[in-house]
Design a protein around this motif. Structure first.
Motif, PDB file in Angstrom:
ATOM      1  N   GLY A  21      57.287  -2.036  41.650  1.00 16.91           N
ATOM      2  CA  GLY A  21      56.343  -0.925  41.552  1.00 16.91           C
ATOM      3  C   GLY A  21      57.004   0.415  41.328  1.00 16.91           C
ATOM      4  O   GLY A  21      56.466   1.450  41.712  1.00 16.91           O
ATOM      5  N   LEU A  45      53.680   2.468  45.559  1.00 17.79           N
ATOM      6  CA  LEU A  45      54.106   2.479  44.166  1.00 17.79           C
ATOM      7  C   LEU A  45      54.886   3.765  43.933  1.00 17.79           C
ATOM      8  O   LEU A  45      54.619   4.784  44.574  1.00 17.79           O
ATOM      9  N   ARG A  48      62.136  -5.028  38.555  1.00 15.98           N
ATOM     10  CA  ARG A  48      62.727  -4.531  39.806  1.00 15.98           C
ATOM     11  C   ARG A  48      63.909  -3.611  39.587  1.00 15.98           C
ATOM     12  O   ARG A  48      64.261  -2.856  40.469  1.00 15.98           O
ATOM     13  N   GLN A  51      54.751  -5.425  44.716  1.00 16.58           N
ATOM     14  CA  GLN A  51      55.698  -4.443  45.241  1.00 16.58           C
ATOM     15  C   GLN A  51      56.019  -4.805  46.683  1.00 16.58           C
ATOM     16  O   GLN A  51      55.124  -4.906  47.506  1.00 16.58           O
TER      17      GLN A  51
END
Length: 91
Positions: free
Chosen positions: A10, A39, A84, A34
């Protein structure tokens, strides 16, 4: 082509990718996984604005506090896009 895509991560790359896919392919089920609680965690105040926009306006499902275990089917998606990020600790 997959009917559903899980974006893993996120941060800025994950949020931008999810938004682009949702806008380009509105018929697809899009989600963001996430592991943290927010986020865009490095941008102060961004979570509240982006979370609401992504869910309400783009129809993206947000899975907070959810660690990706390697199989998107665990969360109901056909494929995953890993956003990621990676850290380079070179010389």
């Amino acid at each position: 082509m997959a009917k559903s895509v899980l974006i893993v991560g996120g941060g800025s790359t994950g949020v931008e990718s999810a938004g682009y896919i949702a806008e380009k392919y509105p018929d697809k089920k899009i989600g963001i996984c996430q592991r943290g609680e927010r986020l865009l965690p490095v941008i102060k105040g961004a979570h509240e604005k982006i979370h609401q926009y992504m869910e309400k306006d783009l129809g993206i499902t947000i899975h907070l506090k959810t660690e990706f275990k390697g199989d998107p089917k665990d969360l109901g998606y056909e494929m995953a896009l890993d956003c990621r990020g990676y850290k380079f600790s070179g010389p």
